[in-house]
Design an enzyme around this catalytic site. Structure first.
Site, mmCIF file in Angstrom:
data_model
loop_
_atom_site.group_PDB
_atom_site.id
_atom_site.type_symbol
_atom_site.label_atom_id
_atom_site.label_comp_id
_atom_site.label_asym_id
_atom_site.label_seq_id
_atom_site.Cartn_x
_atom_site.Cartn_y
_atom_site.Cartn_z
ATOM 1 N N ASP A 117 0.844 -1.187 0.000
ATOM 2 C CA ASP A 117 0.000 0.000 0.000
ATOM 3 C C ASP A 117 0.881 1.239 0.000
ATOM 4 O OD1 ASP A 117 -2.935 1.088 0.721
ATOM 5 O OD2 ASP A 117 -1.452 2.229 1.870
ATOM 6 N N TYR B 263 2.739 9.807 0.293
ATOM 7 C CA TYR B 263 3.708 9.173 1.197
ATOM 8 C C TYR B 263 5.144 9.374 0.747
ATOM 9 C CZ TYR B 263 -0.351 6.373 2.756
ATOM 10 O OH TYR B 263 -1.566 5.951 3.212
ATOM 11 N N LYS C 204 -2.869 5.932 -4.195
ATOM 12 C CA LYS C 204 -3.977 6.833 -3.871
ATOM 13 C C LYS C 204 -3.822 8.183 -4.566
ATOM 14 C CE LYS C 204 -3.990 4.703 0.690
ATOM 15 N NZ LYS C 204 -2.609 4.156 0.608
ATOM 16 N N HIS D 211 -7.688 9.475 -1.792
ATOM 17 C CA HIS D 211 -6.991 9.425 -0.494
ATOM 18 C C HIS D 211 -7.803 10.038 0.645
ATOM 19 C CE1 HIS D 211 -2.660 9.339 1.275
ATOM 20 N NE2 HIS D 211 -3.548 9.043 2.194
#
Length: 316
Positions: A50, A55, A85, A118
């Site tokens: 994931d 990120y 996302k 997200h």
């Protein structure tokens, strides 16, 4: 090598490993550390990863996948399930396809298995820290962004689409306009934030829930140690010869929910995969069901004290 069981994602026809490795870390890991940890996870048996544009872990994940293929740890890209996302700065209709293509370039991949919205909000500009300044927060145009998500799937850029941090109310808005319904809603969930109302709603609508922060996001700037130091969970863990983390994750799994758990520690990676060959007793499940609930941290850490109308119900 331990393996995660699979879960069927309903109408989209996909199966997904129940346990995924999260790649969001705080403080952020340097790219080489992240890449090496992902390679170790593949060696340990993880096949679901994931990530997200926000990120900063898409590139290390892509490098790790390429290295795993070179080393023969996996036979092909198809052996893996990759989720990324759409970030909140790219939610206009004409931004969604370019955004997923950007993620695919970062990952060095031709397609994703799952692409999620997200957050249930729009940002008018990039952010560098949280909480987000109130003046750049905007309501999400669900019809517009979901049309873009559906185009991503129709173009073959992702096999399935879904959402993250959506409340029942926002899910209903999405379902009302969707030609392709969301397959997944990824939300914060653990024994101290059980999300019962949301789980019931998603089950009724055929939307699978994936839980992030199953351990309360201990060690992050938005989480705390409330799971790992919970007396009830500690008692159960001691009686069963398990860790508190394993008890928490097993409870999540027994709710019919898949899990994204981040650990760059090889031993804990292994422990996380060792939750599938035992069960909690009815008495243990009852004790956990009675735990006092405390709302999740992530959304509040992003929004701070802003009185922003996101249509967020009491459980996300």
């Amino acid at each position: 090598m331990a393996k995660s069981p699979q879960v069927s994602l309903g109408a989209c026809g996909l199966t997904m490993p129940v346990l995924g490795m999260g790649t969001s870390s705080w403080p952020p890991a340097d790219p080489e550390t992240a890449k090496l940890a992902i390679i170790e996870a593949i060696k340990a048996g993880y096949r679901h990863f994931d990530t997200a544009f926000a990120y900063g872990s898409e590139q290390p994940l892509g490098q790790a996948i390429a290295e795993a293929l070179r080393l023969g740890l996996i036979k092909s890209r198809d052996d893996l399930f990759i989720t990324s996302k759409l970030w909140s700065s790219y939610t206009d209709r004409d931004q969604v396809v370019p955004a997923i293509k950007m993620s695919l370039r970062n990952l060095q991949l031709d397609y994703l298995d799952m692409y999620l919205i997200h957050l249930p909000l729009k940002l008018s500009q990039e952010i560098r820290k949280t909480p987000v300044p109130k003046e750049i927060l905007m309501p999400l145009d669900i019809k517009s962004v979901w049309e873009g998500m559906e185009e991503c799937q129709r173009l073959g850029l992702t096999k399935a689409i879904g959402v993250s941090n959506f409340s029942p109310r926002m899910l209903e808005e999405t379902l009302a306009i969707a030609e392709i319904p969301p397959a997944v809603n990824q939300v914060e969930m653990n024994p101290l934030w059980q999300q019962k109302k949301l789980r019931e709603h998603c089950n009724a609508k055929g939307i699978h829930i994936t839980a992030y922060s199953p351990l309360g996001a201990n060690g992050t700037k938005w989480g705390d140690n409330r799971i790992v130091e919970c007396d009830v969970l500690e008692d159960i863990a001691k009686a069963r010869g398990k860790t508190t983390a394993q008890v928490s994750m097993r409870w999540v799994y027994e709710q019919g929910v898949s899990i994204v758990a981040k650990s760059f520690n090889k031993e804990r990676m292994k422990q996380n995969l060792e939750i599938f060959d035992w069960s909690l007793t009815e008495e243990e499940l009852e004790r956990i069901s009675q735990l006092p609930q405390r709302k999740g941290f992530l959304i509040s850490s992003i929004l701070g004290a802003h009185d922003f109308t996101l249509q967020l119900d009491d459980e996300i």
